[in-house]
Scaffold this motif. Structure first.
Motif, mmCIF file in Angstrom:
data_model
loop_
_atom_site.group_PDB
_atom_site.id
_atom_site.type_symbol
_atom_site.label_atom_id
_atom_site.label_comp_id
_atom_site.label_asym_id
_atom_site.label_seq_id
_atom_site.Cartn_x
_atom_site.Cartn_y
_atom_site.Cartn_z
ATOM 1 N N VAL A 178 1.385 60.269 96.841
ATOM 2 C CA VAL A 178 0.397 60.473 97.834
ATOM 3 C C VAL A 178 -0.620 59.545 97.470
ATOM 4 C CG1 VAL A 178 -0.498 62.414 97.105
ATOM 5 C CG2 VAL A 178 -0.786 62.053 99.493
ATOM 6 N N LYS A 237 -3.138 66.423 107.086
ATOM 7 C CA LYS A 237 -3.137 67.298 105.992
ATOM 8 C C LYS A 237 -3.610 66.515 104.678
ATOM 9 C CE LYS A 237 0.256 70.608 107.744
ATOM 10 N NZ LYS A 237 -0.975 71.432 108.130
ATOM 11 N N GLU A 253 4.559 68.436 95.552
ATOM 12 C CA GLU A 253 5.607 68.096 95.998
ATOM 13 C C GLU A 253 6.387 69.567 96.324
ATOM 14 O OE1 GLU A 253 7.529 65.734 93.011
ATOM 15 O OE2 GLU A 253 6.639 64.168 93.721
ATOM 16 N N ASP A 309 -0.750 64.331 103.698
ATOM 17 C CA ASP A 309 -1.260 62.744 103.690
ATOM 18 C C ASP A 309 -2.445 61.998 102.665
ATOM 19 O OD1 ASP A 309 -0.118 62.487 106.463
ATOM 20 O OD2 ASP A 309 -1.020 64.150 106.730
ATOM 21 N N ARG A 335 3.960 67.807 105.335
ATOM 22 C CA ARG A 335 3.708 66.433 104.578
ATOM 23 C C ARG A 335 2.208 66.212 104.424
ATOM 24 N NH1 ARG A 335 2.244 61.576 106.504
ATOM 25 N NH2 ARG A 335 3.132 59.761 104.940
ATOM 26 N N GLN A 355 5.259 70.734 99.811
ATOM 27 C CA GLN A 355 6.024 70.130 100.776
ATOM 28 C C GLN A 355 7.278 70.629 100.910
ATOM 29 O OE1 GLN A 355 3.741 66.032 101.124
ATOM 30 N NE2 GLN A 355 4.884 66.279 99.058
ATOM 31 N N ARG A 356 7.911 70.925 100.032
ATOM 32 C CA ARG A 356 9.347 71.549 100.166
ATOM 33 C C ARG A 356 9.330 72.926 100.693
ATOM 34 N NH1 ARG A 356 10.002 69.597 95.096
ATOM 35 N NH2 ARG A 356 10.234 71.657 94.049
ATOM 36 N N ASN A 367 7.448 73.020 104.341
ATOM 37 C CA ASN A 367 7.706 71.947 105.095
ATOM 38 C C ASN A 367 6.654 71.295 105.686
ATOM 39 O OD1 ASN A 367 9.636 70.416 106.584
ATOM 40 N ND2 ASN A 367 9.664 71.651 108.370
#
Length: 533
Positions: free
Chosen positions: A76, A2, A21, A32, A30, A24-25, A28
């Motif tokens: 990241v 991703k 962030e 990259d 991640r 992502q939370r 769900n």
């Protein structure tokens, strides 16, 4: 993997990483890798602010300095290119690319790297025909001309990139490739940005150099920013080889980092699961850098790149098998880019502001190490030598013997038919107080209010959906100033037309005439006079 793609960052690193962030939370996932398409604004201190080509009222420290000092670290891996609103003195330290902070990598004037087997290239700056054939001669402290020409694309970078033969997965440019708007929803684009209409109809909006690279690489993805609007397109390329399937490029331009703007997009990109998780050199790019090292020009003289036109003994500088093998041996088959970031300038201290800090020309140890390892010319070291006159005679003699006779520009840039429209989303460069611009800056950092993000998404037709930030996210006075353009379109249009009547620049000999201001959307790509204020 991703990959998150961002438009114009304008120094808002905290907000950018907070958005990632939260994404992502909530979902769900991640992330990259983060790619930023220019106007990154890697500002370390007050001196860097004075090297940005914006008026004093738009010079704000923002939050990059916290990552430079080590107070924060990018969550990241971030790769970015330069735009036209940058701390040019900082980026100039790394002409071949390098780390501007831990986990934040700049691609240089032009560059190609690999991450998890994905090949990523980019070119920094924006296109201006009158500087295109010059060398990288600028160095701090800049004047009113060089503070702008420092971020203009040069033909040597395009020439280097066009020597590459292997496929490109992702390519980034700050300004759009010219004509790309014909391959997307042009009607919707002009509905959102009506002041682009005449340039789109005349096919003068965008960079002809970027368009040339788009045709050469035909990459899977091409990402841009600059015009502060989200726009997706699908370009189907033609093939000259019988039996070969034509390639297609998915183009995406993104907005600037502001509430309710499409500045961020997450895309799933195929990668090699067996490839290294580290950022790696691209050996073909390194081979081209070595092959073209003798073409480096650090003067303001205009000259043409070698062509197969009878004027040059050599015009093909593409990598040979032997050159690739030699580089692998030099690196002992370890392509990992060393994490050798080092602080080269004092970092901003909000408790001890230094508004009179002067920019200086710095030789970055990352560049010194890179050039020593691969036998390349340190451009900044060469500039200093030429500036001091220690190698002037030798260098100018060498240039005279290698450059070709001046030829007409291959890019038609007659602006007589272009509109006098202004992009109200773009930062304006004030003509009044030009001298003050070089010495006055605001160093108030952005407030650190936790943002409240929206879960809404918008359709891009080709790409996956993008995330928008809610208006509850506190923004500083800079962003408020930039958003005032939507208050009264009719009043603004009348004001802009009145201002346009005063526009006249310097003549060819540099003699000042009447003052002028910039036309931000069209002047980004037009001729010499329109780049000066």
């Amino acid at each position: 993997m991703k990959v998150a793609v961002a438009g114009c960052c304008h120094g808002e690193l905290d907000k950018l990483y907070e958005t990632l962030e939260l994404l992502q939370r909530r979902h769900n996932v991640r992330i990259d890798l983060l790619l930023c398409c220019g106007d990154f604004q890697a500002v370390r201190n007050e001196a860097d602010l004075r090297c940005m080509a914006v008026s004093a009222k738009y010079r704000h420290m923002q939050t990059f300095y916290r990552y430079y000092s080590g107070d924060k670290k990018a969550p990241v891996l971030t790769i970015f290119i330069g735009g036209n609103h940058e701390a040019s003195n900082h980026l100039q330290e790394l002409p071949y690319g390098g780390w501007v902070a831990p986990n934040i990598y700049y691609l240089g004037y032009a560059g190609v790297v690999k991450y998890r087997g994905v090949r990523i290239g980019g070119i920094s700056g924006i296109f201006k025909s009158h500087d295109y054939k010059k060398g990288h001669f600028e160095c701090p402290p800049y004047n009113q001309q060089t503070v702008r020409s420092a971020y203009h694309v040069r033909n040597i970078e395009v020439f280097k990139l066009k020597q590459l033969k292997d496929p490109m997965d992702i390519f980034m440019s700050h300004d759009w490739p010219r004509s790309i708007y014909h391959y997307g929803n042009k009607k919707q684009l002009l509905k959102m940005k009506s002041f682009f209409r005449q340039e789109v109809e005349n096919n003068t909006l965008g960079s002809p150099a970027a368009s040339e690279l788009l045709q050469h690489f035909q990459p899977t993805y091409w990402f841009s920013a600059h015009l502060h609007v989200k726009f997706a397109a699908l370009m189907q390329h033609q093939t000259n080889t019988e039996g070969q399937l034509p390639k297609a490029t998915k183009f995406l331009a993104l907005d600037k980092c502001l509430p309710h703007r499409d500045f961020l997009q997450v895309i799933d990109i195929d990668h090699d699961p067996n490839a290294s998780d580290s950022l790696e050199y691209d050996i073909e790019w390194l081979a081209v850098l070595k092959a073209t090292n003798n073409l480096i020009n650090v003067t303001s003289n205009a000259w043409n790149m070698p062509e197969n036109n009878g004027l040059h003994a050599k015009w093909d500088y593409s990598a040979t098998e032997g050159a690739l093998k030699e580089i692998l041996e030099e690196l002992s088959h370890n392509l990992k880019i060393p994490c050798n970031f080092s602080v080269t300038a004092a970092c901003y201290d909000p408790n001890k502001p230094q508004k009179n800090m002067e920019p200086v020309h710095i030789i970055n140890p990352q560049t010194t190490e890179f050039c020593a390892q691969f036998g390349l010319t340190d451009i900044n070291d060469r500039i200093q030598q030429v500036k001091e006159g220690s190698v002037r005679g030798e260098y100018e003699e060498e240039m005279d013997s290698t450059e070709s006779a001046e030829e007409p520009s291959e890019y038609y840039t007659d602006n007589s038919g272009l509109s006098l429209s202004i992009n109200p989303d773009e930062i304006m460069l004030d003509e009044e107080g030009g001298d003050e611009d070089q010495s006055t800056c605001s160093v108030d950092p952005s407030p650190d209010h936790p943002p409240d993000f929206s879960a809404s998404f918008s359709d891009t037709r080709i790409m996956p959906d993008s995330m928008m930030v809610s208006s509850d996210d506190a923004m500083d006075s800079t962003n408020e100033d930039l958003e005032k353009s939507g208050v009264s379109e009719q009043t603004e249009e009348k004001s802009l037309n009145e201002r346009a009547l005063k526009r006249i620049g310097k003549n060819e000999n540099g003699n000042s005439a009447m003052k002028k201001i910039k036309r931000r959307n069209q002047a980004i790509y037009a001729t010499e006079d329109e780049d000066k204020v």
